[in-house]
Design a protein around this motif. Structure first.
Motif, PDB file in Angstrom:
ATOM      1  N   ARG A  96     -47.847  24.619 -92.064  1.00 52.47           N
ATOM      2  CA  ARG A  96     -46.599  24.719 -92.825  1.00 52.47           C
ATOM      3  C   ARG A  96     -45.513  23.845 -92.194  1.00 52.47           C
ATOM      4  O   ARG A  96     -45.188  23.995 -91.017  1.00 52.47           O
ATOM      5  CB  ARG A  96     -46.136  26.172 -92.899  1.00 52.47           C
ATOM      6  N   ALA A  97     -44.978  22.952 -93.029  1.00 49.06           N
ATOM      7  CA  ALA A  97     -43.929  22.036 -92.576  1.00 49.06           C
ATOM      8  C   ALA A  97     -42.732  22.819 -92.054  1.00 49.06           C
ATOM      9  O   ALA A  97     -42.303  23.805 -92.645  1.00 49.06           O
ATOM     10  CB  ALA A  97     -43.498  21.123 -93.718  1.00 49.06           C
ATOM     11  N   GLY A  98     -42.233  22.359 -90.912  1.00 45.68           N
ATOM     12  CA  GLY A  98     -41.077  22.995 -90.294  1.00 45.68           C
ATOM     13  C   GLY A  98     -41.436  24.195 -89.437  1.00 45.68           C
ATOM     14  O   GLY A  98     -40.591  24.713 -88.711  1.00 45.68           O
ATOM     15  N   ILE A  99     -42.692  24.640 -89.517  1.00 46.97           N
ATOM     16  CA  ILE A  99     -43.117  25.814 -88.744  1.00 46.97           C
ATOM     17  C   ILE A  99     -44.221  25.446 -87.762  1.00 46.97           C
ATOM     18  O   ILE A  99     -44.128  25.743 -86.572  1.00 46.97           O
ATOM     19  CB  ILE A  99     -43.565  26.959 -89.684  1.00 46.97           C
ATOM     20  N   THR A 100     -45.279  24.817 -88.251  1.00 46.92           N
ATOM     21  CA  THR A 100     -46.370  24.413 -87.359  1.00 46.92           C
ATOM     22  C   THR A 100     -46.471  22.891 -87.223  1.00 46.92           C
ATOM     23  O   THR A 100     -47.233  22.403 -86.394  1.00 46.92           O
ATOM     24  CB  THR A 100     -47.724  24.992 -87.827  1.00 46.92           C
ATOM     25  N   PHE A 101     -45.722  22.160 -88.024  1.00 46.53           N
ATOM     26  CA  PHE A 101     -45.593  20.716 -87.874  1.00 46.53           C
ATOM     27  C   PHE A 101     -44.284  20.306 -88.525  1.00 46.53           C
ATOM     28  O   PHE A 101     -43.690  21.070 -89.285  1.00 46.53           O
ATOM     29  CB  PHE A 101     -46.777  19.957 -88.506  1.00 46.53           C
ATOM     30  N   LYS A 102     -43.824  19.113 -88.170  1.00 48.40           N
ATOM     31  CA  LYS A 102     -42.607  18.590 -88.799  1.00 48.40           C
ATOM     32  C   LYS A 102     -42.804  17.115 -89.090  1.00 48.40           C
ATOM     33  O   LYS A 102     -43.618  16.439 -88.459  1.00 48.40           O
ATOM     34  CB  LYS A 102     -41.385  18.806 -87.912  1.00 48.40           C
ATOM     35  N   TYR A 103     -42.062  16.653 -90.067  1.00 53.43           N
ATOM     36  CA  TYR A 103     -42.077  15.238 -90.392  1.00 53.43           C
ATOM     37  C   TYR A 103     -40.921  14.553 -89.683  1.00 53.43           C
ATOM     38  O   TYR A 103     -39.811  15.085 -89.619  1.00 53.43           O
ATOM     39  CB  TYR A 103     -41.949  15.029 -91.908  1.00 53.43           C
ATOM     40  N   THR A 104     -41.205  13.373 -89.141  1.00 54.56           N
ATOM     41  CA  THR A 104     -40.170  12.574 -88.506  1.00 54.56           C
ATOM     42  C   THR A 104     -40.234  11.173 -89.106  1.00 54.56           C
ATOM     43  O   THR A 104     -41.144  10.863 -89.892  1.00 54.56           O
ATOM     44  CB  THR A 104     -40.385  12.476 -86.981  1.00 54.56           C
ATOM     45  N   GLU A 105     -39.303  10.320 -88.715  1.00 50.79           N
ATOM     46  CA  GLU A 105     -39.298   8.948 -89.222  1.00 50.79           C
ATOM     47  C   GLU A 105     -40.538   8.175 -88.785  1.00 50.79           C
ATOM     48  O   GLU A 105     -40.932   7.211 -89.428  1.00 50.79           O
ATOM     49  CB  GLU A 105     -38.032   8.227 -88.763  1.00 50.79           C
ATOM     50  N   THR A 106     -41.161   8.615 -87.704  1.00 51.42           N
ATOM     51  CA  THR A 106     -42.350   7.915 -87.211  1.00 51.42           C
ATOM     52  C   THR A 106     -43.651   8.619 -87.583  1.00 51.42           C
ATOM     53  O   THR A 106     -44.721   8.218 -87.140  1.00 51.42           O
ATOM     54  CB  THR A 106     -42.277   7.760 -85.675  1.00 51.42           C
ATOM     55  N   GLY A 107     -43.556   9.681 -88.363  1.00 46.16           N
ATOM     56  CA  GLY A 107     -44.747  10.404 -88.797  1.00 46.16           C
ATOM     57  C   GLY A 107     -44.653  11.879 -88.469  1.00 46.16           C
ATOM     58  O   GLY A 107     -43.611  12.368 -88.012  1.00 46.16           O
ATOM     59  N   SER A 108     -45.733  12.588 -88.697  1.00 43.04           N
ATOM     60  CA  SER A 108     -45.722  14.029 -88.465  1.00 43.04           C
ATOM     61  C   SER A 108     -45.916  14.333 -86.983  1.00 43.04           C
ATOM     62  O   SER A 108     -46.534  13.565 -86.247  1.00 43.04           O
ATOM     63  CB  SER A 108     -46.807  14.721 -89.293  1.00 43.04           C
ATOM     64  N   VAL A 109     -45.370  15.492 -86.563  1.00 42.87           N
ATOM     65  CA  VAL A 109     -45.488  15.956 -85.189  1.00 42.87           C
ATOM     66  C   VAL A 109     -45.914  17.413 -85.230  1.00 42.87           C
ATOM     67  O   VAL A 109     -45.264  18.238 -85.884  1.00 42.87           O
ATOM     68  CB  VAL A 109     -44.141  15.833 -84.430  1.00 42.87           C
ATOM     69  N   GLY A 110     -47.003  17.746 -84.550  1.00 45.01           N
ATOM     70  CA  GLY A 110     -47.460  19.124 -84.482  1.00 45.01           C
ATOM     71  C   GLY A 110     -46.583  19.953 -83.564  1.00 45.01           C
ATOM     72  O   GLY A 110     -46.078  19.454 -82.555  1.00 45.01           O
ATOM     73  N   LEU A 111     -46.414  21.214 -83.906  1.00 39.19           N
ATOM     74  CA  LEU A 111     -45.542  22.110 -83.146  1.00 39.19           C
ATOM     75  C   LEU A 111     -46.303  23.207 -82.407  1.00 39.19           C
ATOM     76  O   LEU A 111     -45.686  24.065 -81.791  1.00 39.19           O
ATOM     77  CB  LEU A 111     -44.503  22.730 -84.092  1.00 39.19           C
ATOM     78  N   LEU A 112     -47.630  23.196 -82.481  1.00 37.62           N
ATOM     79  CA  LEU A 112     -48.438  24.226 -81.822  1.00 37.62           C
ATOM     80  C   LEU A 112     -49.158  23.631 -80.608  1.00 37.62           C
ATOM     81  O   LEU A 112     -50.374  23.665 -80.507  1.00 37.62           O
ATOM     82  CB  LEU A 112     -49.462  24.822 -82.798  1.00 37.62           C
TER      83      LEU A 112
END
Length: 193
Positions: free
Chosen positions: A110-126
């Motif tokens: 889920r975007a914003g919870i377990t990953f986020k989008y940035t200008e350089t691509g997605s970043v995982g948060l777990l």
């Protein structure tokens, strides 16, 4: 020592399942202080339009119905967050993962919870988690040219930030069961408790 293990069982077979038996062996080797088990035969529903609408609505604007729609997803994510090690036990069905495991992934990505989008691509948060994939197959070689399950799992886990992924495999059981068992035993021996 592993503190908290989240065990995910994806096999449709509850009796005689190679992945369930092998996961038992892996869990015993890890000797966790705390074990949480999520059996996907207990039905994780497919996402639907109402789920997507609830997920796209800002949390503070969700209706009670939308909050209810996301409640299971929130619980599944909390289980992943609380674990330092995940043991995902899955067969390869028709070259991929069972639909129940795909539904679980849809619920936790889920975007914003377990990953986020940035200008350089997605970043995982777990991050800071380890996954042990316990995989069995009848004829498909794990990481072979027709295995779409293992690379997909590595990719989607990396997408949410989990890059420490090990594989315990009992593959090609219908081709050579003895060699399959030997590969599984060797993989288990490589695991650090």
């Amino acid at each position: 020592m592993t503190q908290t293990v989240l065990r995910i069982d994806a096999s449709a077979r509850t009796e005689g399942s190679v992945t369930r038996q092998l996961a038992d062996t892996v869990i015993a080797r890890l000797d966790p202080a705390h074990l949480v088990t999520r059996d996907l035969t207990d039905t994780v529903p497919q996402i639907d339009g109402a789920w997507l609408a609830a997920n796209m609505t800002p949390a503070d604007a969700r209706t009670p119905e939308q909050q209810d729609k996301l409640a299971l997803s929130d619980r599944l994510i909390d289980e992943v967050r609380a674990a330092d090690t995940l043991v995902i036990a899955t067969p390869i069905y028709n070259f991929g993962v069972p639909s129940s495991l795909k539904a679980w992934v849809d619920m936790i990505a889920r975007a914003g919870i377990t990953f986020k989008y940035t200008e350089t691509g997605s970043v995982g948060l777990l991050d800071d988690k380890r996954v042990i994939l316990v995989i069995a197959s009848g004829g498909t070689e794990v990481d072979g040219p027709i295995d779409f399950a293992t690379p997909w799992l590595r990719h989607v886990l990396g997408f949410v930030g989990i890059t420490d992924v090990q594989v315990v495999r009992s593959d090609r059981l219908m081709v050579d069961a003895e060699a399959s068992k030997a590969r599984a035993d060797a993989d288990v021996r490589k695991l650090a408790a």
